[in-house]
Design a protein around this motif. Sequence first.
Motif, PDB file in Angstrom:
ATOM      1  N   LEU A 226       0.827  -1.214   0.000  1.00 50.16           N
ATOM      2  CA  LEU A 226       0.000   0.000   0.000  1.00 50.16           C
ATOM      3  C   LEU A 226       0.858   1.259   0.000  1.00 50.16           C
ATOM      4  O   LEU A 226       0.365   2.361  -0.209  1.00 50.16           O
ATOM      5  N   HIS A 227       2.151   1.105   0.263  1.00 50.63           N
ATOM      6  CA  HIS A 227       3.053   2.263   0.323  1.00 50.63           C
ATOM      7  C   HIS A 227       4.073   2.099  -0.812  1.00 50.63           C
ATOM      8  O   HIS A 227       3.690   2.006  -1.976  1.00 50.63           O
ATOM      9  N   LYS A 258     -16.080  -5.368  -4.939  1.00 51.73           N
ATOM     10  CA  LYS A 258     -15.428  -5.286  -3.627  1.00 51.73           C
ATOM     11  C   LYS A 258     -15.092  -6.647  -3.033  1.00 51.73           C
ATOM     12  O   LYS A 258     -14.158  -6.767  -2.236  1.00 51.73           O
ATOM     13  N   LYS A 263      -7.164  -4.163  -5.603  1.00 51.12           N
ATOM     14  CA  LYS A 263      -7.160  -2.707  -5.741  1.00 51.12           C
ATOM     15  C   LYS A 263      -6.488  -2.315  -7.049  1.00 51.12           C
ATOM     16  O   LYS A 263      -5.694  -3.083  -7.590  1.00 51.12           O
ATOM     17  N   LEU A 264      -6.803  -1.143  -7.501  1.00 52.08           N
ATOM     18  CA  LEU A 264      -6.092  -0.635  -8.665  1.00 52.08           C
ATOM     19  C   LEU A 264      -4.792  -0.040  -8.143  1.00 52.08           C
ATOM     20  O   LEU A 264      -4.796   1.033  -7.518  1.00 52.08           O
ATOM     21  N   GLY A 266      -1.354   1.856  -7.686  1.00 56.15           N
ATOM     22  CA  GLY A 266      -0.905   3.128  -8.254  1.00 56.15           C
ATOM     23  C   GLY A 266      -2.023   4.140  -8.367  1.00 56.15           C
ATOM     24  O   GLY A 266      -1.861   5.197  -8.982  1.00 56.15           O
ATOM     25  N   PHE A 267      -3.179   3.829  -7.779  1.00 52.96           N
ATOM     26  CA  PHE A 267      -4.305   4.761  -7.776  1.00 52.96           C
ATOM     27  C   PHE A 267      -4.696   5.085  -6.337  1.00 52.96           C
ATOM     28  O   PHE A 267      -4.649   4.214  -5.475  1.00 52.96           O
ATOM     29  N   ARG A 270      -4.208   9.250   0.214  1.00 50.06           N
ATOM     30  CA  ARG A 270      -4.852   9.811   1.395  1.00 50.06           C
ATOM     31  C   ARG A 270      -5.010  11.332   1.295  1.00 50.06           C
ATOM     32  O   ARG A 270      -6.010  11.896   1.710  1.00 50.06           O
ATOM     33  N   ASN A 324      -1.344   7.868  -8.697  1.00 51.09           N
ATOM     34  CA  ASN A 324      -0.376   8.445  -7.756  1.00 51.09           C
ATOM     35  C   ASN A 324       1.051   8.240  -8.269  1.00 51.09           C
ATOM     36  O   ASN A 324       1.252   7.739  -9.384  1.00 51.09           O
TER      37      ASN A 324
HETATM   38  N1  CMC Z   1      -8.444   0.832  -5.956  1.00 57.47           N
HETATM   39  C1  CMC Z   1      -9.746   0.621  -5.665  1.00 57.47           C
HETATM   40  N2  CMC Z   1     -10.409   1.233  -4.677  1.00 57.47           N
HETATM   41  C2  CMC Z   1      -9.703   2.106  -3.936  1.00 57.47           C
HETATM   42  C3  CMC Z   1      -8.335   2.375  -4.172  1.00 57.47           C
HETATM   43  C4  CMC Z   1      -7.704   1.688  -5.230  1.00 57.47           C
HETATM   44  N3  CMC Z   1      -6.430   1.908  -5.496  1.00 57.47           N
HETATM   45  N4  CMC Z   1      -7.905   3.282  -3.279  1.00 57.47           N
HETATM   46  C5  CMC Z   1      -8.947   3.571  -2.490  1.00 57.47           C
HETATM   47  N5  CMC Z   1     -10.036   2.869  -2.894  1.00 57.47           N
HETATM   48  C6  CMC Z   1     -11.403   2.951  -2.334  1.00 57.47           C
HETATM   49  C7  CMC Z   1     -11.465   2.301  -0.972  1.00 57.47           C
HETATM   50  O1  CMC Z   1     -11.772   0.944  -1.092  1.00 57.47           O
HETATM   51  C8  CMC Z   1     -12.568   3.112  -0.322  1.00 57.47           C
HETATM   52  O2  CMC Z   1     -13.783   2.684  -0.846  1.00 57.47           O
HETATM   53  P1  CMC Z   1     -15.118   2.670   0.070  1.00 57.47           P
HETATM   54  O3  CMC Z   1     -15.342   4.104   0.480  1.00 57.47           O
HETATM   55  O4  CMC Z   1     -16.175   2.120  -0.816  1.00 57.47           O
HETATM   56  O5  CMC Z   1     -14.795   1.787   1.228  1.00 57.47           O
HETATM   57  C9  CMC Z   1     -12.345   4.523  -0.862  1.00 57.47           C
HETATM   58  O6  CMC Z   1     -11.681   4.336  -2.121  1.00 57.47           O
HETATM   59  C10 CMC Z   1     -11.511   5.424   0.029  1.00 57.47           C
HETATM   60  O7  CMC Z   1     -10.223   4.856   0.187  1.00 57.47           O
HETATM   61  P2  CMC Z   1      -9.474   4.701   1.560  1.00 57.47           P
HETATM   62  O8  CMC Z   1      -9.228   3.245   1.811  1.00 57.47           O
HETATM   63  O9  CMC Z   1     -10.121   5.496   2.629  1.00 57.47           O
HETATM   64  O10 CMC Z   1      -8.099   5.381   1.217  1.00 57.47           O
HETATM   65  P3  CMC Z   1      -6.854   5.520   2.175  1.00 57.47           P
HETATM   66  O11 CMC Z   1      -6.552   6.949   2.267  1.00 57.47           O
HETATM   67  O12 CMC Z   1      -7.046   4.774   3.434  1.00 57.47           O
HETATM   68  O13 CMC Z   1      -5.717   4.734   1.354  1.00 57.47           O
HETATM   69  C11 CMC Z   1      -4.142   4.278  -0.343  1.00 57.47           C
HETATM   70  C12 CMC Z   1      -4.847   5.363   0.473  1.00 57.47           C
HETATM   71  C13 CMC Z   1      -3.071   4.933  -1.185  1.00 57.47           C
HETATM   72  C14 CMC Z   1      -3.473   3.261   0.609  1.00 57.47           C
HETATM   73  C15 CMC Z   1      -5.180   3.559  -1.251  1.00 57.47           C
HETATM   74  O14 CMC Z   1      -5.718   4.477  -2.175  1.00 57.47           O
HETATM   75  C16 CMC Z   1      -4.595   2.349  -1.965  1.00 57.47           C
HETATM   76  O15 CMC Z   1      -4.595   1.247  -1.411  1.00 57.47           O
HETATM   77  N6  CMC Z   1      -4.070   2.518  -3.224  1.00 57.47           N
HETATM   78  C17 CMC Z   1      -3.431   1.426  -3.919  1.00 57.47           C
HETATM   79  C18 CMC Z   1      -2.007   1.252  -3.418  1.00 57.47           C
HETATM   80  C19 CMC Z   1      -1.103   2.388  -3.860  1.00 57.47           C
HETATM   81  O16 CMC Z   1      -1.107   2.773  -5.018  1.00 57.47           O
HETATM   82  N7  CMC Z   1      -0.290   2.905  -2.926  1.00 57.47           N
HETATM   83  C20 CMC Z   1       0.657   3.977  -3.188  1.00 57.47           C
HETATM   84  C21 CMC Z   1       0.268   5.251  -2.530  1.00 57.47           C
HETATM   85  S1  CMC Z   1       1.150   6.711  -3.102  1.00 57.47           S
HETATM   86  C22 CMC Z   1       2.829   6.511  -2.710  1.00 57.47           C
HETATM   87  C23 CMC Z   1       3.114   5.943  -1.373  1.00 57.47           C
HETATM   88  O17 CMC Z   1       2.647   6.424  -0.350  1.00 57.47           O
HETATM   89  O18 CMC Z   1       3.879   4.987  -1.329  1.00 57.47           O
END
Ligand code: CMC
Length: 392
Positions: A226-227, A258, A263-264, A266-267, A270, A324
């Motif tokens: 996730l990071h 769900k 997850k997608l 790179g999308f 926070r 992202n």
């Molecule tokens: N694909 C599908 N659904 C998503 C995604 C995704 N990548 N990201 C968030 N959601 C959904 C999530 O399931 C939730 O849905 P619902 O409201 O129906 O439950 C909603 O969007 C809000 O998301 P959240 O879980 O509250 O978001 P968060 O702030 O806790 O998490 C994140 C942020 C980056 C961990 C997350 O977007 C994610 O898992 N992304 C994929 C992994 C990724 O690309 N990580 C790199 C982050 S950027 C660089 C870094 O920090 O390393």
Amino acid sequence: TGLITLDDGYGNTGSCESAITFIDGEKGILRYRGVPIEDLAARSSFIETAELLIFGSLPDKEQRDEFRDLLTENSSLHRDMRKHFDGFPVNAHPMSILSSMINALQSYEPHQEFDDEAGFRRAAASLLAKTRTIAAASYKSHLGQPVTYPRYDLPYAENFLHMMFSVPYRDYEATPEVAHALNMFLVLHGDHEQNCSTSTVRMVASSQANLFASVSAGVNALWGRLHGGANMAVIEMLERINEGDLTAAEYVAKVKDKSSDVKLMGFGHRVYRNFDPRAKILKEAADSLLDSMHVTDPLLDIAREVEQIALADDYFTSRRLYPNVDFYSGIILRAIGIPKDMFTVLFGIGRTPGWIAHWKEVHDNPGQRIYRPRQIYTGEPLSEWVPQGERP
Ligand code: CMC
């Protein structure tokens, strides 16, 4: 516990005061010490950016030369540290090697004193230089090849590529386009305020643990998918689509379902709710690097297709999910020839200045309290101790 409010994932908690990095997630603004990321990405070297983050201002010529010398003097590992590489199995993940070796640095550099400015500058330079050396050496040991020593005449990014790709009697020479792309990648990863790994570094630092121990903890936090692990996960996702396992549209459909727990990668972010300025820069950089190398990468076309499908879909737009930093960065690293299990290590090299800067901020804060969040207890209020034979 009546007074404690739950803030799941600390989404709404300001855990500290910091003067290092500013983010406006609504407007897609990122600045290091006030300097816009776009200017740094286009014009600054990684080490100059590191000095900005760590010491608070862009270096003048004298500071720049002095820091360069410190990096050069500190770029080689203690001879005995090389034995650690032999202790890892050949297929050990380079992130596990990186965090262990950074932790071990404290034992090899016990003389590092951080209390005066000169001592801290030396320790910071040593960590920046050695992180790169460890990363390249872990790759070489994985291949079973002899380690390539750093060269003293090369800038940071070029030197890393030299240590990664040179073989005996054949020195690797990076083209200016490749060196520029890697330098920009590192600059863009320099710092990002209270992300998971940086908060980890601050957490560990708040107990007054040393710089190396604190940064080693940050590397471990970065490893997760996730990071920082997301950059490798993105490429694996694109490879899966490329291999015909699923079409881009089918993959996106699976993400929306769900129950699939996919997850997608790179999308989403926070903090960024409209776009991630780093992703925007990297998307253009991926295009121009591939053009300049006269190569095509089917994964870039797939990435564009996935992005297009997602951005036209209500699931993503209503949740404000956009590409992202990790979405396009892997395409650049692949074009340079870096294998995907090194991607998160590259993120770690780039994030090291931020970790050092945050460690310093905690260390220098007079009266810094230890980080110690509270919890909402959800267990049994009181249970009876029962002898073993009578347990249910
Ligand atoms: N694909 C599908 N659904 C998503 C995604 C995704 N990548 N990201 C968030 N959601 C959904 C999530 O399931 C939730 O849905 P619902 O409201 O129906 O439950 C909603 O969007 C809000 O998301 P959240 O879980 O509250 O978001 P968060 O702030 O806790 O998490 C994140 C942020 C980056 C961990 C997350 O977007 C994610 O898992 N992304 C994929 C992994 C990724 O690309 N990580 C790199 C982050 S950027 C660089 C870094 O920090 O390393």
